[in-house]
Design an enzyme around this catalytic site. Structure first.
Site, PDB file in Angstrom:
ATOM      1  N   PRO A   1       4.264  50.780  30.449  1.00 24.61           N
ATOM      2  CA  PRO A   1       2.876  51.252  30.445  1.00 24.61           C
ATOM      3  C   PRO A   1       2.635  52.416  29.489  1.00 24.61           C
ATOM      4  O   PRO A   1       1.494  52.695  29.124  1.00 24.61           O
ATOM      5  CB  PRO A   1       2.615  51.677  31.900  1.00 24.61           C
ATOM      6  CG  PRO A   1       3.907  51.579  32.610  1.00 24.61           C
ATOM      7  CD  PRO A   1       4.879  50.835  31.775  1.00 24.61           C
TER       8      PRO A   1
ATOM      9  N   GLU B   1      11.241  52.129  38.204  1.00 22.93           N
ATOM     10  CA  GLU B   1      10.349  53.245  37.858  1.00 22.93           C
ATOM     11  C   GLU B   1      10.357  53.537  36.358  1.00 22.93           C
ATOM     12  O   GLU B   1       9.436  54.116  35.836  1.00 22.93           O
ATOM     13  CB  GLU B   1      10.777  54.503  38.607  1.00 22.93           C
ATOM     14  CG  GLU B   1      10.557  54.425  40.099  1.00 22.93           C
ATOM     15  CD  GLU B   1       9.088  54.357  40.475  1.00 22.93           C
ATOM     16  OE1 GLU B   1       8.303  55.130  39.907  1.00 22.93           O
ATOM     17  OE2 GLU B   1       8.741  53.526  41.328  1.00 22.93           O
TER      18      GLU B   1
ATOM     19  N   ARG C   1      -0.232  31.015  20.557  1.00 20.18           N
ATOM     20  CA  ARG C   1      -1.383  30.194  20.165  1.00 20.18           C
ATOM     21  C   ARG C   1      -1.830  30.464  18.728  1.00 20.18           C
ATOM     22  O   ARG C   1      -2.592  29.688  18.169  1.00 20.18           O
ATOM     23  CB  ARG C   1      -2.546  30.347  21.159  1.00 20.18           C
ATOM     24  CG  ARG C   1      -3.166  31.712  21.188  1.00 20.18           C
ATOM     25  CD  ARG C   1      -4.175  31.828  22.304  1.00 20.18           C
ATOM     26  NE  ARG C   1      -5.430  31.134  22.022  1.00 20.18           N
ATOM     27  CZ  ARG C   1      -6.385  31.589  21.230  1.00 20.18           C
ATOM     28  NH1 ARG C   1      -6.237  32.756  20.592  1.00 20.18           N
ATOM     29  NH2 ARG C   1      -7.485  30.906  21.042  1.00 20.18           N
TER      30      ARG C   1
ATOM     31  N   ASP D   1     -12.633  33.067  17.636  1.00 20.83           N
ATOM     32  CA  ASP D   1     -12.352  33.718  18.919  1.00 20.83           C
ATOM     33  C   ASP D   1     -12.968  35.113  18.960  1.00 20.83           C
ATOM     34  O   ASP D   1     -13.061  35.773  17.935  1.00 20.83           O
ATOM     35  CB  ASP D   1     -10.835  33.963  19.085  1.00 20.83           C
ATOM     36  CG  ASP D   1     -10.072  32.702  19.344  1.00 20.83           C
ATOM     37  OD1 ASP D   1     -10.696  31.690  19.664  1.00 20.83           O
ATOM     38  OD2 ASP D   1      -8.829  32.756  19.214  1.00 20.83           O
TER      39      ASP D   1
HETATM   40  N1  ADE Z   1       5.155  47.420  33.120  1.00 18.54           N
HETATM   41  C1  ADE Z   1       4.468  48.017  34.101  1.00 18.54           C
HETATM   42  N2  ADE Z   1       3.197  48.218  33.751  1.00 18.54           N
HETATM   43  C2  ADE Z   1       3.041  47.716  32.497  1.00 18.54           C
HETATM   44  C3  ADE Z   1       1.968  47.633  31.584  1.00 18.54           C
HETATM   45  N3  ADE Z   1       0.766  48.102  31.871  1.00 18.54           N
HETATM   46  N4  ADE Z   1       2.191  47.062  30.400  1.00 18.54           N
HETATM   47  C4  ADE Z   1       3.417  46.607  30.080  1.00 18.54           C
HETATM   48  N5  ADE Z   1       4.473  46.656  30.897  1.00 18.54           N
HETATM   49  C5  ADE Z   1       4.306  47.216  32.096  1.00 18.54           C
END
Ligand code: ADE
Length: 238
Positions: free
Chosen positions: A84, A111, A148, A163
Site C-alpha cells: 500500500p 503487516e 488486455r 477506453d
Molecule cells: N497489499 C495490501 N494493501 C495493498 C494495496 N492497497 N495495494 C497493493 N498491495 C496491497
C-alpha cells in the site's frame, strides 16, 4: 509475456483461468507460473517473524523470498512488490507493463516486509489508498489490466483505444439495440449516420463526464482548440 507470481495462496488466482486472461493463456500469448515461497522457508517453514525493535504484527522474512527468486528463470524482468506504500497503479502504468517480456509479482500477507526484500524489486506498487488483506487481489487486478493491452489479446473489433483513461478522458456513453427501451431512447445523433457529428458528440460527452466526475484528470491534459471550446461551453452550462 511470462508472469511469475510469488504467493502463499496460489489457489486464490483462479480468476486468471477465465475470460480474456484465460484465453490469452490458451492462445500461448501469456504464461503464468505460481511459486509458493513457503516451500522455500527454512526454520520449520516459517515465512514470517516479529519486527526488530518491537511493534505490532509479523513481517515477511527475506530468506524464503530470496531463495524462491533464485529458482525463477529471469530475463530482465520487472519485479513488482505489492504494497500500500507503493506507487499508485493506473492505466499509464498498465500500458508500460504491457511492453515487458517478464513480470514477477511478490504478494505479501503480513503487516509488512523485511526491508531487504526490496533489494530484489524494481517496482513497489499500490492499488489505491486502502489496505487489502494481501497482495493477491492487487496482483490479479494489475495482471488483468496489463494483459488486455498485449497486442492480439483483445481482438481488433474490441479495440481498447476508446477506453476510459487511455485517451486521458473518461469514456462517452454508449447504447445498443433496441432504440427505445422502456421509454428511454438513444440520442438522435447516434442514429444519424453522420460520422463527424457523432465524433463531436462523443468528445463533448467525454469531456463533460470527466469535468463532472474526475476534474483532476483535466489538470495537465493537453486540450486541443476544439476541446477548449467544448470545455468552455460545458463550464457555462454547469
Ligand atoms: N497489499 C495490501 N494493501 C495493498 C494495496 N492497497 N495495494 C497493493 N498491495 C496491497
Amino acid at each position: 509475456m511470462k508472469i511469475d507470481i510469488l504467493t502463499l495462496f496460489p489457489e486464490m488466482f483462479a480468476p486468471l483461468e477465465h475470460s480474456i486472461v484465460g484465453k490469452a493463456r490458451d492462445k500461448g500469448l501469456l504464461e503464468i507460473s505460481y511459486h509458493n515461497f513457503r516451500d522455500h522457508a527454512e526454520k520449520a517453514r516459517h515465512v514470517d517473524d516479529e519486527p526488530y525493535g518491537g511493534g505490532q504484527g509479523m513481517l515477511l522474512r527475506a530468506q524464503p523470498i530470496f531463495d524462491c527468486m533464485e529458482q525463477i528463470e529471469q530475463k530482465n524482468p520487472r519485479v513488482i512488490l505489492l504494497d500500500p506504500a507503493g506507487r499508485t497503479f493506473n492505466q499509464t502504468y498498465a500500458e508500460e507493463l504491457a511492453q515487458e517480456e517478464q513480470l514477477i509479482f511478490i504478494c505479501g500477507h503480513y503487516e509488512g516486509y523485511d526491508e531487504r526484500i526490496k533489494s530484489l524489486v524494481t517496482d513497489e506498487v499500490s492499488l489505491g489508498d486502502y489496505v487489502l488483506t494481501g497482495g493477491e487481489l492487487a496482483a490479479m487486478t494489475m495482471i488483468d489490466a496489463t494483459v488486455r493491452l498485449i497486442p492480439e489479446v483483445i481482438g481488433k473489433e474490441a479495440s481498447h483505444t476508446d477506453d476510459s483513461f487511455s485517451s486521458g478522458l473518461l469514456e462517452y456513453p454508449q447504447y445498443t439495440r433496441p432504440y427505445d427501451f422502456r421509454g428511454m431512447q438513444v440520442p438522435e445523433v447516434l442514429m444519424s449516420g453522420h460520422h463527424e457529428k457523432i465524433r463531436q458528440w462523443r468528445l463533448y460527452q467525454s469531456l463533460k463526464k470527466t469535468y463532472q466526475r474526475r476534474p483532476d484528470l483535466l489538470v495537465g491534459y493537453p486540450l486541443t482548440v476544439e476541446e477548449s471550446q467544448m470545455l468552455e461551453q460545458i463550464e457555462k452550462e454547469s
